[in-house]
Write a protein that holds these residues in place. Structure first.
Motif, short mmCIF file in Angstrom:
data_model
loop_
_atom_site.label_atom_id
_atom_site.label_comp_id
_atom_site.label_asym_id
_atom_site.label_seq_id
_atom_site.Cartn_x
_atom_site.Cartn_y
_atom_site.Cartn_z
N ASN A 86 0.63 -1.43 -0.46
CA ASN A 86 0.16 0.05 0.28
C ASN A 86 1.03 1.16 0.02
OD1 ASN A 86 -2.78 -1.38 -0.17
ND2 ASN A 86 -2.26 -1.18 2.46
N THR A 87 2.03 1.35 -1.29
CA THR A 87 3.27 2.15 -1.72
C THR A 87 3.41 2.49 -2.17
OG1 THR A 87 4.20 1.70 1.31
CG2 THR A 87 5.26 3.23 -0.18
N ALA A 88 3.06 4.15 -2.38
CA ALA A 88 3.73 4.36 -3.95
C ALA A 88 5.44 4.83 -4.20
CB ALA A 88 3.33 5.65 -4.17
N TYR A 89 5.37 4.24 -5.36
CA TYR A 89 6.56 4.33 -5.62
C TYR A 89 6.98 5.27 -6.92
CZ TYR A 89 7.26 1.38 -1.73
OH TYR A 89 7.96 0.09 -0.76
N GLN A 90 8.20 5.92 -7.06
CA GLN A 90 8.92 6.61 -7.59
C GLN A 90 10.26 5.83 -8.53
OE1 GLN A 90 8.30 8.33 -5.57
NE2 GLN A 90 6.18 8.31 -6.31
N TRP A 91 10.46 5.45 -9.72
CA TRP A 91 12.02 4.80 -9.68
C TRP A 91 12.44 5.67 -11.22
CZ3 TRP A 91 13.05 1.87 -14.02
CH2 TRP A 91 11.84 1.16 -15.24
N ARG A 92 13.68 5.48 -11.40
CA ARG A 92 14.40 5.87 -12.73
C ARG A 92 15.72 5.38 -13.28
NH1 ARG A 92 16.39 11.60 -10.06
NH2 ARG A 92 18.52 10.90 -8.90
N ALA A 93 16.60 5.14 -14.10
CA ALA A 93 17.52 4.39 -14.86
C ALA A 93 17.85 5.25 -15.50
CB ALA A 93 16.72 3.38 -15.42
N ARG A 94 19.23 4.61 -15.61
CA ARG A 94 20.36 5.80 -16.06
C ARG A 94 21.98 4.35 -16.98
NH1 ARG A 94 24.09 8.33 -12.19
NH2 ARG A 94 25.36 7.14 -10.99
N ALA A 95 22.20 4.89 -17.77
CA ALA A 95 23.39 4.21 -18.55
C ALA A 95 24.79 4.72 -18.04
CB ALA A 95 22.78 5.15 -20.08
N SER A 96 25.76 3.90 -18.74
CA SER A 96 26.55 3.35 -18.60
C SER A 96 27.96 2.97 -19.30
CB SER A 96 27.49 3.05 -16.73
OG SER A 96 28.83 2.97 -16.82
N ALA B 205 9.36 7.39 -13.61
CA ALA B 205 7.98 7.06 -13.29
C ALA B 205 8.03 6.29 -11.84
CB ALA B 205 8.66 5.51 -14.21
N SER B 206 6.24 6.35 -12.19
CA SER B 206 5.73 5.77 -11.19
C SER B 206 4.53 4.18 -10.94
CB SER B 206 4.71 6.68 -10.51
OG SER B 206 3.17 6.94 -11.71
N PHE B 207 4.28 3.84 -9.35
CA PHE B 207 3.77 2.20 -9.84
C PHE B 207 3.50 2.71 -8.11
CE2 PHE B 207 7.77 1.20 -8.72
CZ PHE B 207 7.35 0.11 -8.04
N SER B 208 2.32 1.50 -7.85
CA SER B 208 2.12 1.06 -6.30
C SER B 208 2.00 -0.08 -5.99
CB SER B 208 0.51 2.38 -5.69
OG SER B 208 -0.03 1.91 -6.76
N VAL B 209 2.35 0.01 -4.50
CA VAL B 209 2.45 -1.74 -4.58
C VAL B 209 0.90 -1.75 -3.40
CG1 VAL B 209 3.38 -3.73 -2.97
CG2 VAL B 209 4.77 -1.86 -4.65
N HIS B 210 0.11 -3.06 -4.17
CA HIS B 210 -0.55 -3.13 -3.21
C HIS B 210 -1.44 -4.66 -3.65
CE1 HIS B 210 -2.83 0.65 -2.79
NE2 HIS B 210 -2.44 0.35 -3.73
N LEU B 211 -0.51 -5.31 -2.27
CA LEU B 211 0.35 -6.56 -2.07
C LEU B 211 -2.13 -7.18 -2.17
CD1 LEU B 211 2.73 -7.39 0.43
CD2 LEU B 211 2.25 -6.63 -2.56
#
Length: 211
Positions: free
Chosen positions: A70-80, A92-98
């Motif tokens: 029951n928590t909202a998350y944001q995430w990102r990525a980078r190249a190397s 980007a965003s998503f939420s977890v609801h088990l």
């Protein structure tokens, strides 16, 4: 890179999701790996680094650190390219609801013998929950007998009827409705379900139902 999965603003049902990006474009094909960051609001909660670029055009990583229900998350990525880092992607965003889990409850139906021809307005059910769950937290409006008959909103009571040191919840059901759904027999199962907090519970008692 561009976040691809989970879909933007989607709800997922696992605490360890797989994050997928569309690989970054690079004219000299020197990209070797990607880093990922996951945030809960402003707080960085997980970092995964040096995930090798997948030649399919999409690169994925499955988190090892469980996220919180029951928590909202944001995430990102980078190249190397092994020495230099590219810019971070857009968030980007998503939420977890088990999924709601179910626990077993101990059910005591009273009377032990139900006579459809006798008088009375109510039957009583007492519910004991496993250790760690307080019957006072049960949602009375969620409690059902045989999946269809709702417990009466009042009266209900928290006690310890069998004096075993475990608190129970007493609820009542309308007797006439119960008689309609239970068949006659010597060992008739009575199923009771409900919710305590976000967790479902279910239990069965065996009673005699006279013809």
């Amino acid at each position: 890179p561009k976040p691809a999965l989970p879909a933007e603003a989607s709800s997922i049902t696992t605490p360890t999701p797989t994050l997928t990006i569309a690989n970054a474009a690079d004219p000299d094909s020197s990209i070797k790996s990607y880093d990922f960051e996951i945030y809960a609001g402003p707080t960085l909660v997980a970092t995964v680094t040096a995930i090798p670029q997948d030649g399919s055009g999409m690169t994925s990583v499955t988190l090892n650190t469980p996220l919180v229900d029951n928590t909202a998350y944001q995430w990102r990525a980078r190249a190397s390219d092994g020495g230099l880092y590219g810019a971070w992607s857009d968030m980007a965003s998503f939420s977890v609801h088990l999924p709601v889990t179910s626990i077993g409850a101990t059910i005591d139906f009273d009377p032990d013998t139900l006579n459809p021809k006798s008088n009375g307005t109510w039957v009583v059910v007492r519910i004991e929950l496993p250790a760690g769950y307080d019957p006072a937290d049960a949602d009375i409006s969620s409690i059902r007998l045989e999946g269809t008959i709702a417990a009466e909103a009042r009266p209900y009571e928290i006690g310890d009827c069998d004096k075993d040191g475990i608190k129970d919840l007493m609820v009542k059901f309308r007797r006439s409705e119960v008689i309609k759904v239970l068949p006659s027999g010597e060992r008739v199962p009575v199923h009771v379900t409900g919710k305590v907090g976000s967790v479902g519970f279910e239990g069965v008692d065996l009673i005699r139902v006279m013809q």
